[in-house]
Design a protein around this motif. Structure first.
Motif, PDB file in Angstrom:
ATOM      1  N   TRP A  84       0.848  -1.189   0.000  1.00  0.00           N
ATOM      2  CA  TRP A  84       0.000   0.000   0.000  1.00  0.00           C
ATOM      3  C   TRP A  84       0.889   1.247   0.000  1.00  0.00           C
ATOM      4  CZ3 TRP A  84      -0.793   3.697   4.078  1.00  0.00           C
ATOM      5  CH2 TRP A  84      -1.813   4.620   3.834  1.00  0.00           C
ATOM      6  N   ARG A  85       0.776   2.018  -1.068  1.00  0.00           N
ATOM      7  CA  ARG A  85       1.568   3.237  -1.225  1.00  0.00           C
ATOM      8  C   ARG A  85       3.067   2.991  -1.046  1.00  0.00           C
ATOM      9  NH1 ARG A  85      -2.008   7.993   1.865  1.00  0.00           N
ATOM     10  NH2 ARG A  85      -3.983   7.558   0.796  1.00  0.00           N
ATOM     11  N   ARG A  89       1.975  -4.031   4.035  1.00  0.00           N
ATOM     12  CA  ARG A  89       0.917  -3.968   5.042  1.00  0.00           C
ATOM     13  C   ARG A  89       0.255  -5.331   5.191  1.00  0.00           C
ATOM     14  NH1 ARG A  89       1.956   0.557   7.944  1.00  0.00           N
ATOM     15  NH2 ARG A  89       2.844   2.041   6.455  1.00  0.00           N
ATOM     16  N   ARG A 263      -8.639  -5.055  -1.682  1.00  0.00           N
ATOM     17  CA  ARG A 263      -7.551  -4.069  -1.620  1.00  0.00           C
ATOM     18  C   ARG A 263      -8.088  -2.637  -1.628  1.00  0.00           C
ATOM     19  NH1 ARG A 263      -6.182  -8.674  -2.601  1.00  0.00           N
ATOM     20  NH2 ARG A 263      -4.087  -9.517  -2.322  1.00  0.00           N
ATOM     21  N   HIS A 264      -9.264  -2.466  -2.215  1.00  0.00           N
ATOM     22  CA  HIS A 264      -9.928  -1.166  -2.121  1.00  0.00           C
ATOM     23  C   HIS A 264     -10.308  -0.870  -0.670  1.00  0.00           C
ATOM     24  CE1 HIS A 264     -12.779   2.078  -3.012  1.00  0.00           C
ATOM     25  NE2 HIS A 264     -13.651   1.429  -2.243  1.00  0.00           N
ATOM     26  N   ALA A 266      -8.840  -2.171   1.943  1.00  0.00           N
ATOM     27  CA  ALA A 266      -7.579  -1.947   2.658  1.00  0.00           C
ATOM     28  C   ALA A 266      -7.073  -0.527   2.447  1.00  0.00           C
ATOM     29  CB  ALA A 266      -6.538  -2.964   2.191  1.00  0.00           C
ATOM     30  N   ASP A 267      -7.193  -0.036   1.221  1.00  0.00           N
ATOM     31  CA  ASP A 267      -6.737   1.328   0.939  1.00  0.00           C
ATOM     32  C   ASP A 267      -7.521   2.344   1.767  1.00  0.00           C
ATOM     33  OD1 ASP A 267      -5.368   3.420  -0.791  1.00  0.00           O
ATOM     34  OD2 ASP A 267      -7.479   3.819  -1.269  1.00  0.00           O
ATOM     35  N   ASP A 279       2.724   8.629  -1.100  1.00  0.00           N
ATOM     36  CA  ASP A 279       2.620   7.556  -2.090  1.00  0.00           C
ATOM     37  C   ASP A 279       4.015   7.290  -2.647  1.00  0.00           C
ATOM     38  OD1 ASP A 279       1.972   5.719  -3.972  1.00  0.00           O
ATOM     39  OD2 ASP A 279       0.556   6.988  -5.081  1.00  0.00           O
ATOM     40  N   ARG A 284       2.468   2.454  -9.526  1.00  0.00           N
ATOM     41  CA  ARG A 284       1.636   1.283  -9.233  1.00  0.00           C
ATOM     42  C   ARG A 284       2.314  -0.020  -9.668  1.00  0.00           C
ATOM     43  NH1 ARG A 284       0.194   4.574  -6.569  1.00  0.00           N
ATOM     44  NH2 ARG A 284      -1.858   5.524  -6.313  1.00  0.00           N
TER      45      ARG A 284
END
Length: 703
Positions: A84-85, A89, A263-264, A266-267, A279, A284
């Motif tokens: 993540w970024r 995680r 994952r959305h 989680a974000d 970020d 990506r």
């Protein structure tokens, strides 16, 4: 076409004889009439259709679709790992019936690690009295409790329609029937002959594949990722996410597969936990920042802090790293080729220290806490260490551990939470320049140029290293010179003389070593070492003369220790020639090593005094001439021999090559002179004929 394909899929999931064929763009169907009673096999295996197996199969399907790791050691829990970024995680994942307290207790709805989020995925079917509304109500009940709420988010699905739930149960039965080949042969299909068992197994494997596709597609509808169809799921449930903590804009991403949807989620939850996290993966790539990446970034940041204009050209291969990591971390700006340093973190930490009333050392623990102000960044440890180490360079601070200076500074991976940063006192510019010049002239090595805390410590370490290396030899030189000062007629009053310079050189090295605090080095010790070198009183002698005396101390001391002092002490007894040898040696010994080489002079003096002794001995004991043999005349030849050839005198023998070394000696002399003469003669004999056997005898003659 889509409706027809969907209908064929539904038939294939119910009837094993129907097979889907073709591709997504060009679908087809095939009918296989095997004449095998498959339903009887399924009926025999229906014993596997129980709540435990249904839950276990659903967990496996969700794990495959979402991509989380099942941990069999923990009932119902798993781990969703993701980048993540640009940071690694982990989310804890639990699958169960939220409304059923027997299935999921209150402790199951809280993360084991309080710093992590737990994603609780409810079951999409009725296994009792609880539905989607009861799932949501339980989460809202927990949300209303007093105290700190856990980081938990529930994913509540719509329930499967009766037809799809029946398909799911059939999938459970077939899956477990095929999972154990021995039981399939001996229990579920034992009533069939071998050929029919094989055909039944093939038909069931085809139906298993078809049912799995059907149920996975229906799960997207149930969890809010696709348009809900009444034939597949119950209509009316739309609130698919309930979080015990506030998470803005937490809604299902319609049209995405379960993997991307998880994952959305989680974000969203991580962004609420770490709103200031930069970020670090703008392209990506899905690759987290590695320790090797932060080392490369730190190298460029350090170079920029040491540049006068705070900018440095970055190698082409490192520019993407600087753009993706250094810039988002606000360490600076990466231009096309150059990196320009920012002082954001220096100003931030100094402001935080002022607000906290912190003075003196700033600990890593303290600085890490200040990284998350005013909003949490949540950087991984190696990335946080990059920021802290960069601040140390920006603010010109040195590293300390348990109060002791860390020199050299620790690598990023070796930074400890109890380490701290300390302000390093710097020597004045004039003192720094003087120390640089003297270091280069005395020790013959290049001195660092930048007057910075870390480099001052490095320079002090270099100075002390040289002092420790040369001090023992300088001590030996002073001892040897003082030991033979009388014979060499050394003047210890003359500041420019060899002995005085050797003493001052030793005093300089001692003064430098006196500033060495070792492991307990204070923050001012480096400055004291540099200052001691710059301000030491060299007198009238330039630093270069000190340098020759110090650097060649070992060579000169060794020559003095091995000189032929027993011979040189007798030189004055050989008259003017002996005195001349001593005068020459004394003249060299009085001046410093840069002016004249004392080891060469000692060797020349030894050779000269040996020559003087040999000449003196030759004068006292001249060689006795050997009387010549009488020449034969004609009358002296005997002609009466038996031979007809009278004897003819031998031709004069050709003189053999003379030996340059005496092979015998003797005579009367004094005991003192005999020691020197014998020493010289035997030295020469040993050099030319080391294996010669000699005989020595002497006696005292009373006059």
């Amino acid at each position: 076409m889509g409706a027809i394909k969907s209908k064929v899929g539904e038939w294939a999931s119910r009837f094993p004889e129907i097979k889907e064929t073709g591709t997504q763009a060009n679908p087809g169907v095939r009918l296989e009439l095997a004449g095998v009673d498959v339903d009887s096999v399924i009926a025999n295996a229906n014993v596997n259709n129980n709540p435990g197996n249904r839950k276990a199969l659903l967990k496996r399907l969700l794990a495959e679709e979402i991509g989380f790791q099942l941990n069999e050691d923990k009932l119902g829990s798993g781990e969703l790992t993701l980048v993540w970024r640009g940071s690694n995680r982990v989310l804890e994942v639990v699958v169960g019936k939220i409304a059923d307290r027997d299935d999921l207790g209150d402790h199951d709805l809280e993360p084991t690690d309080k710093s992590l989020w737990r994603l609780v995925i409810s079951l999409p079917y009725h296994d009792g009295e609880f539905g989607s509304i009861e799932d949501a109500n339980r989460m809202l009940e927990l949300r209303g409790l007093h105290g700190e709420r856990p980081r938990t988010v529930a994913w509540i699905p719509a329930h499967l329609s009766a037809a799809r739930y029946q398909d799911f149960q059939r999938l459970v039965v077939i899956s477990y029937a095929l999972a154990d080949p021995r039981r399939f042969e001996t229990q579920y299909a034992s009533h069939l002959n071998a050929d029919n068992r094989a055909r039944a197994k093939a038909l069931l494997e085809g139906q298993l594949e078809s049912l799995t596709r059907t149920i996975k597609a229906v799960l997207k509808q149930a969890y809010g990722l696709a348009e809900k169809k009444p034939t597949d799921v119950e209509i009316g449930h739309e609130e698919h996410f309930v979080s015990l903590r506030d998470v803005p804009a937490l809604k299902p991403p319609v049209g995405q597969p379960l993997r991307e949807a998880a994952r959305h989620v989680a974000d969203k939850v991580l962004a609420s936990q770490f709103p200031a996290h930069p970020d670090l993966d703008p392209d990506r790539t899905g690759v987290a920042v590695r320790p090797a990446d932060v080392r490369a970034v730190f190298t460029c940041v350090r170079a920029a802090t040491e540049a006068s204009d705070r900018r440095v050209e970055v190698p082409a291969k490192e520019r993407v790293l600087m753009r993706n990591i250094a810039a988002p971390l606000r360490l600076g700006t990466q231009k096309e080729a150059y990196f320009e340093l920012s002082l954001h973190w220096r100003d931030h930490f100094l402001r935080q220290a002022k607000d906290a009333g912190a003075t003196g050392d700033l600990s890593v623990t303290q600085l890490t806490e200040w990284l998350d102000k005013p909003e949490r960044m949540g950087l991984e440890p190696h990335v946080a260490n990059l920021v802290i180490a960069s601040y140390a360079e920006m603010d010109d601070r040195v590293w300390v551990r348990s109060g002791a200076l860390l020199d050299p500074p620790p690598e990023l991976a070796q930074i400890k939470s109890w380490d701290a940063l300390r302000t390093q006192p710097l020597p004045d510019e004039s003192v720094w320049e003087q120390a640089q010049q003297r270091y280069e002239e005395i020790f013959g090595e290049k001195a660092p140029t930048l007057r910075r805390g870390r480099i001052v410590s490095q320079f002090a370490r270099q100075i002390l290293g040289q002092a420790r290396n040369y001090q023992p030899h300088a001590t030996d030189l002073v001892r040897e010179l003082e030991k033979h000062a009388g014979l060499l007629a050394l003047d210890d009053v003359d500041d420019s003389g060899r002995l005085a310079l050797a003493r001052r050189s030793l005093a300089l090295l001692d003064a430098l070593l006196a500033t060495d605090k070792g492991a307990a080095n204070s923050n001012a010790a480096a400055k004291q070492t540099v200052t001691a070198l710059a301000t030491f009183d060299l007198g009238s002698a330039p630093a270069a003369r000190y340098g020759v005396s110090i650097v060649q101390a070992q060579k000169v001391a060794a020559a003095l220790a091995g000189a032929a002092w027993d011979m040189l002490r007798l030189a004055s007894g050989y008259g003017p020639e002996g005195e001349a040898v001593l005068d020459t040696l004394r003249g060299v010994a009085r001046v410093d090593q840069r002016t004249a080489s004392l080891p060469d002079a000692l060797d020349a003096a030894r050779k000269a005094i040996v020559s003087v002794m040999e000449r003196s001995r030759a004068a006292v004991h001249p060689p006795v001439p050997t009387p010549p043999k009488p020449k034969p005349d004609p009358g002296s030849v005997d002609l009466t021999t038996e031979s007809s050839h009278p004897p003819v005198p031998d031709a004069p023998a050709k003189p053999a090559g003379r030996r340059s070394t005496r092979r015998s000696g003797g005579g009367r002399t004094t005991a003192a002179q005999a020691v020197a003469e014998l020493h010289a003669e035997l030295n020469e004999l040993a050099a030319t004929e080391p294996n010669a056997t000699i005989e020595i005898s002497w006696r005292v003659v009373e006059d």
